[in-house]
Design a protein around this motif. Sequence first.
Motif, PDB file in Angstrom:
ATOM      1  N   ASN A 144       0.748  -6.422   9.689  1.00  0.00           N
ATOM      2  CA  ASN A 144       0.405  -6.040   8.276  1.00  0.00           C
ATOM      3  C   ASN A 144       1.945  -5.380   7.701  1.00  0.00           C
ATOM      4  O   ASN A 144       1.860  -5.038   6.533  1.00  0.00           O
ATOM      5  CB  ASN A 144      -0.531  -4.956   8.185  1.00  0.00           C
ATOM      6  CG  ASN A 144      -1.809  -5.683   8.271  1.00  0.00           C
ATOM      7  OD1 ASN A 144      -2.140  -6.537   9.063  1.00  0.00           O
ATOM      8  ND2 ASN A 144      -2.935  -5.330   7.362  1.00  0.00           N
TER       9      ASN A 144
ATOM     10  N   PRO B 164      -1.990  -5.214   2.757  1.00  0.00           N
ATOM     11  CA  PRO B 164      -3.287  -5.322   3.446  1.00  0.00           C
ATOM     12  C   PRO B 164      -3.423  -6.119   4.564  1.00  0.00           C
ATOM     13  O   PRO B 164      -4.585  -6.174   5.326  1.00  0.00           O
ATOM     14  CB  PRO B 164      -4.024  -5.757   2.057  1.00  0.00           C
ATOM     15  CG  PRO B 164      -3.095  -5.585   0.876  1.00  0.00           C
ATOM     16  CD  PRO B 164      -1.787  -5.652   1.562  1.00  0.00           C
ATOM     17  N   ASP B 165      -2.662  -7.491   4.799  1.00  0.00           N
ATOM     18  CA  ASP B 165      -2.935  -8.536   5.895  1.00  0.00           C
ATOM     19  C   ASP B 165      -1.710  -9.061   6.050  1.00  0.00           C
ATOM     20  O   ASP B 165      -0.543  -8.776   5.340  1.00  0.00           O
ATOM     21  CB  ASP B 165      -3.939  -9.380   5.317  1.00  0.00           C
ATOM     22  CG  ASP B 165      -3.655  -9.613   3.928  1.00  0.00           C
ATOM     23  OD1 ASP B 165      -2.612 -10.366   3.847  1.00  0.00           O
ATOM     24  OD2 ASP B 165      -4.723  -9.894   3.157  1.00  0.00           O
TER      25      ASP B 165
ATOM     26  N   LEU C  62      -3.684   0.390   8.267  1.00  0.00           N
ATOM     27  CA  LEU C  62      -5.039   1.196   7.500  1.00  0.00           C
ATOM     28  C   LEU C  62      -5.358   0.140   6.434  1.00  0.00           C
ATOM     29  O   LEU C  62      -4.674  -0.267   5.917  1.00  0.00           O
ATOM     30  CB  LEU C  62      -4.478   2.533   7.070  1.00  0.00           C
ATOM     31  CG  LEU C  62      -3.919   3.540   8.010  1.00  0.00           C
ATOM     32  CD1 LEU C  62      -3.297   4.801   7.235  1.00  0.00           C
ATOM     33  CD2 LEU C  62      -5.197   4.202   8.973  1.00  0.00           C
ATOM     34  N   SER C  63      -6.746   0.030   6.377  1.00  0.00           N
ATOM     35  CA  SER C  63      -7.243  -0.710   5.237  1.00  0.00           C
ATOM     36  C   SER C  63      -7.076   0.243   4.136  1.00  0.00           C
ATOM     37  O   SER C  63      -7.068   1.393   4.299  1.00  0.00           O
ATOM     38  CB  SER C  63      -8.808  -0.938   5.810  1.00  0.00           C
ATOM     39  OG  SER C  63      -9.639   0.039   5.584  1.00  0.00           O
ATOM     40  N   PRO C  64      -7.471  -0.070   2.771  1.00  0.00           N
ATOM     41  CA  PRO C  64      -7.287   0.806   1.848  1.00  0.00           C
ATOM     42  C   PRO C  64      -8.369   1.887   1.759  1.00  0.00           C
ATOM     43  O   PRO C  64      -8.162   3.132   1.189  1.00  0.00           O
ATOM     44  CB  PRO C  64      -7.595  -0.127   0.479  1.00  0.00           C
ATOM     45  CG  PRO C  64      -6.938  -1.493   0.923  1.00  0.00           C
ATOM     46  CD  PRO C  64      -7.152  -1.547   2.380  1.00  0.00           C
ATOM     47  N   GLU C  65      -9.562   1.402   2.296  1.00  0.00           N
ATOM     48  CA  GLU C  65     -10.483   2.482   2.299  1.00  0.00           C
ATOM     49  C   GLU C  65     -10.357   3.660   3.700  1.00  0.00           C
ATOM     50  O   GLU C  65     -10.514   4.801   3.135  1.00  0.00           O
ATOM     51  CB  GLU C  65     -12.051   1.883   2.708  1.00  0.00           C
ATOM     52  CG  GLU C  65     -12.941   2.853   2.901  1.00  0.00           C
ATOM     53  CD  GLU C  65     -14.508   2.223   3.417  1.00  0.00           C
ATOM     54  OE1 GLU C  65     -15.217   3.078   3.759  1.00  0.00           O
ATOM     55  OE2 GLU C  65     -14.393   1.108   3.203  1.00  0.00           O
ATOM     56  N   GLN C  66      -9.719   3.099   4.689  1.00  0.00           N
ATOM     57  CA  GLN C  66      -8.948   3.979   5.829  1.00  0.00           C
ATOM     58  C   GLN C  66      -8.174   4.993   4.984  1.00  0.00           C
ATOM     59  O   GLN C  66      -8.026   6.202   5.766  1.00  0.00           O
ATOM     60  CB  GLN C  66      -8.876   3.225   6.835  1.00  0.00           C
ATOM     61  CG  GLN C  66      -9.717   2.684   7.809  1.00  0.00           C
ATOM     62  CD  GLN C  66      -9.210   1.866   8.684  1.00  0.00           C
ATOM     63  OE1 GLN C  66      -8.138   1.041   8.436  1.00  0.00           O
ATOM     64  NE2 GLN C  66      -9.648   1.870  10.014  1.00  0.00           N
TER      65      GLN C  66
ATOM     66  N   GLN D 102       0.604  -1.455   0.028  1.00  0.00           N
ATOM     67  CA  GLN D 102      -0.039  -0.090   0.029  1.00  0.00           C
ATOM     68  C   GLN D 102       0.818   1.227  -0.146  1.00  0.00           C
ATOM     69  O   GLN D 102       0.650   2.060  -0.820  1.00  0.00           O
ATOM     70  CB  GLN D 102      -1.010  -0.111   1.260  1.00  0.00           C
ATOM     71  CG  GLN D 102      -1.951  -1.278   1.073  1.00  0.00           C
ATOM     72  CD  GLN D 102      -2.792  -1.123   2.486  1.00  0.00           C
ATOM     73  OE1 GLN D 102      -2.529  -2.013   3.431  1.00  0.00           O
ATOM     74  NE2 GLN D 102      -3.556  -0.273   2.778  1.00  0.00           N
TER      75      GLN D 102
ATOM     76  N   GLN E 141       3.524  -1.160   4.412  1.00  0.00           N
ATOM     77  CA  GLN E 141       2.362  -1.658   4.940  1.00  0.00           C
ATOM     78  C   GLN E 141       1.686  -2.608   3.673  1.00  0.00           C
ATOM     79  O   GLN E 141       1.597  -2.073   2.730  1.00  0.00           O
ATOM     80  CB  GLN E 141       1.248  -0.670   5.537  1.00  0.00           C
ATOM     81  CG  GLN E 141       0.478  -1.269   6.280  1.00  0.00           C
ATOM     82  CD  GLN E 141      -0.849  -0.548   6.367  1.00  0.00           C
ATOM     83  OE1 GLN E 141      -1.117   0.442   7.003  1.00  0.00           O
ATOM     84  NE2 GLN E 141      -2.112  -1.076   5.814  1.00  0.00           N
TER      85      GLN E 141
END
Length: 361
Positions: free
Chosen positions: A146, A92-93, A184-188, A59, A90
């Motif tokens: 992550n 995604p998981d 952070l998630s991609p949306e966050q 990310q 970072q």
Amino acid sequence: MRSGTALAIPRLANHVVIGIDIDAKLRYGTGVQEITKPDDVKNVLAEQAVPIAARNKMQFGFASGSSDFQPELAVALPPDSTLTTVTVMQFPDNESAARAAAEFDETDFAVAPDQNERVQLTKYPLAHSHWRPGTPTIGSALAHGNYVVNTFISMPRPDRAELTALVEKIYSAQLPMLDALPPLSPEQVLRLDNDPDGMLRRVLNPDKLGVPDVSMLATYEAQGLLHFQTDRMAAKDLYADAERVAVSSAYIASTNTYTRGIAQSFGKGTGRTLNGGLLFRTRDGDSARSLWSKILDAPDPGQAPSNVPDSKCAEIPTDRYVKDFVCAVRYRNYVGYVWSTQLLDTQQRAAAQYALLANSQ
């Protein structure tokens, strides 16, 4: 997407180690690198790392270099220096991070499989590490939730024990800092607040920048700001009263081209722009007064801008081809620091910064 990433990277930089977190001797900063997309990874790792980052949906990331030798702009550090490059990315998981860490090391090892030798870290058995016997360098990658922490170290002697010990010290300092930073998630990333503490609306922005940028328009905690300083030990003491800082057209955040993907690529420090500024927020007025008195401790009484309270200016020594004027202003618990190549321009910037502070609610 780019704007969200530009906000996520300073947030990450606040939790990335600098040399003095590892060893007091590593007090000098040798450069930083923002990682906004997989292709940026080649600036701190090998070119072959780019598809690994892309395949595992990296990310964003941030890299910072440190040394025991003070760098000079555009001059490579001597070979007897100790250099460390710490890169944090970072993913995604946990699974993608673990896979990427293993693949980063395996790809680098495969460049010379008949010469490289795997290294097992006693304190961090899950780390993927290797060195080339007879060469004073070591590389290592470790997944932590992550995150992937990648380290590359160069020392004066090809001593495996010393190299390994320094890698373990880096992980010991870095991993707890990441534990305090929820991924952070991609949306966050897309929903990060551009100016949560009102610093960007208070900092002078003469270039009228509107898009967040790691070195040109961003806010940091004190740790984040130290990445951009050359003498980080001195800077830590100098900025001890600062809680937050906004940068405006301040630094040039990129590595040089001596050698890509290894610690020596961070060898010239981080350049300061010709015209820029910083805005510090402190706990209270007394802390602001303390910071203001230290950041420009030898002002020229004849250079202070007219009708601007709590302001001072000076011409500072420089090895650049232009003059360097700086001014500092103080208002309540804020301190502004601006610079330019002309005294009048610097004075006007100082007056404008003071007016911004005095008129902000």
